[in-house]
Design a protein around this motif. Structure first.
Motif, PDB file in Angstrom:
ATOM      1  N   LYS A 222       0.856  -1.191   0.000  1.00 51.36           N
ATOM      2  CA  LYS A 222       0.000   0.000   0.000  1.00 51.36           C
ATOM      3  C   LYS A 222       0.892   1.241   0.000  1.00 51.36           C
TER       4      LYS A 222
ATOM      5  N   GLU B 281       0.591   5.581  -0.255  1.00 50.19           N
ATOM      6  CA  GLU B 281      -0.253   6.773  -0.253  1.00 50.19           C
ATOM      7  C   GLU B 281       0.637   8.010  -0.237  1.00 50.19           C
ATOM      8  N   TYR B 282       0.109   9.124  -0.704  1.00 49.42           N
ATOM      9  CA  TYR B 282       0.850  10.386  -0.676  1.00 49.42           C
ATOM     10  C   TYR B 282      -0.016  11.463  -0.040  1.00 49.42           C
ATOM     11  N   ARG B 283       0.656  12.540   0.371  1.00 51.74           N
ATOM     12  CA  ARG B 283      -0.064  13.674   0.944  1.00 51.74           C
ATOM     13  C   ARG B 283       0.514  14.961   0.385  1.00 51.74           C
TER      14      ARG B 283
ATOM     15  N   TRP C 202      -4.194  12.033   3.198  1.00 47.98           N
ATOM     16  CA  TRP C 202      -3.534  10.955   2.461  1.00 47.98           C
ATOM     17  C   TRP C 202      -4.430  10.469   1.323  1.00 47.98           C
ATOM     18  N   SER C 203      -3.822  10.167   0.185  1.00 45.74           N
ATOM     19  CA  SER C 203      -4.584   9.826  -1.010  1.00 45.74           C
ATOM     20  C   SER C 203      -3.819   8.828  -1.869  1.00 45.74           C
ATOM     21  N   THR C 204      -4.565   8.141  -2.737  1.00 46.87           N
ATOM     22  CA  THR C 204      -3.958   7.261  -3.742  1.00 46.87           C
ATOM     23  C   THR C 204      -4.324   7.699  -5.156  1.00 46.87           C
ATOM     24  N   SER C 205      -5.059   8.795  -5.286  1.00 43.08           N
ATOM     25  CA  SER C 205      -5.479   9.270  -6.602  1.00 43.08           C
ATOM     26  C   SER C 205      -4.260   9.616  -7.451  1.00 43.08           C
TER      27      SER C 205
ATOM     28  N   TRP D 159       2.872   1.616   9.157  1.00 44.50           N
ATOM     29  CA  TRP D 159       3.089   2.638   8.131  1.00 44.50           C
ATOM     30  C   TRP D 159       4.482   3.236   8.314  1.00 44.50           C
TER      31      TRP D 159
END
Length: 206
Positions: free
Chosen positions: A82, A84-86, A92-95, A140
């Protein structure tokens, strides 16, 4: 005696039983103890990550995140990873992240980040977690300010003149077409200058 479960040992509670034999070959019965030892799963380990670049622009697909992990029981390719970025503002997002895939050549998981045309500009954080086949996860691992999303520069598509010559005190029209990945052409500010055979760049006749 050492009890060393194999990497494929069944997880959970184990019973033990003990029998004693003396030097005269006399033997006791079995002494049984239930749920004495618990065999646990080893947690997967996130080791490190690398970036193909630390700067990317909106709509560009040149930023690849590579993840290295390990586990005593499972192969790296069997994990579920997994990422994710911010952005500088937001949660936090995965878009914009592609589906993670396993690269057998590098022995790493990888995903490509493609910022949207409206993505926030600035420096981004990432966090990574690894899940194994037994349903356990590493914690994480968070890293701050690891890559920067920049704006795409506008470009000149073409220009056109209503005439290539003009008499003094008359006028010609200079038309300019521009392009930009994020913004409409109508929002651009266009600067045009001219230069005669002598002297520098000017805009007084415009």
């Amino acid at each position: 005696l050492n009890f060393t479960p194999s990497a494929s040992a069944t997880l959970g509670k184990y019973d033990i039983r003990i029998k004693i034999t003396d030097t005269d070959d006399a033997t006791s019965g079995w002494y049984q103890y239930n749920d004495t030892i618990e065999v646990l799963n080893n947690l997967p380990v996130f080791k490190n990550y690398t970036l193909s670049t630390n700067t990317t622009s909106r709509l560009s697909s040149n930023l690849v995140i590579n993840i290295k992990s390990s586990d005593i029981e499972d192969s790296n390719s069997s994990f579920s990873v997994k990422v994710e970025y911010r952005a500088p503002s937001g949660s936090w997002s995965t878009s914009g992240l592609s589906s993670l895939s396993y690269n057998t050549t590098t022995d790493r998981w990888q995903t490509t980040f493609t910022p949207a045309s409206s993505s926030v500009l600035g420096t981004y954080d990432i966090r990574i977690r690894v899940n194994d086949t037994d349903g356990d996860s590493s914690r994480w691992s968070r890293y701050d300010d690891v890559f920067t999303v920049t704006n795409n520069d506008p470009t000149l598509s073409n220009y056109a003149l209503s005439s290539s010559s003009v008499m003094r005190t008359d006028s010609i029209v200079i038309g300019v077409n521009s392009a930009d990945s994020e913004d409409d052409e109508s929002s651009h500010t266009v600067l045009v200058q001219y230069r005669a055979t002598t002297g520098g760049w000017q805009k007084g006749y415009l």
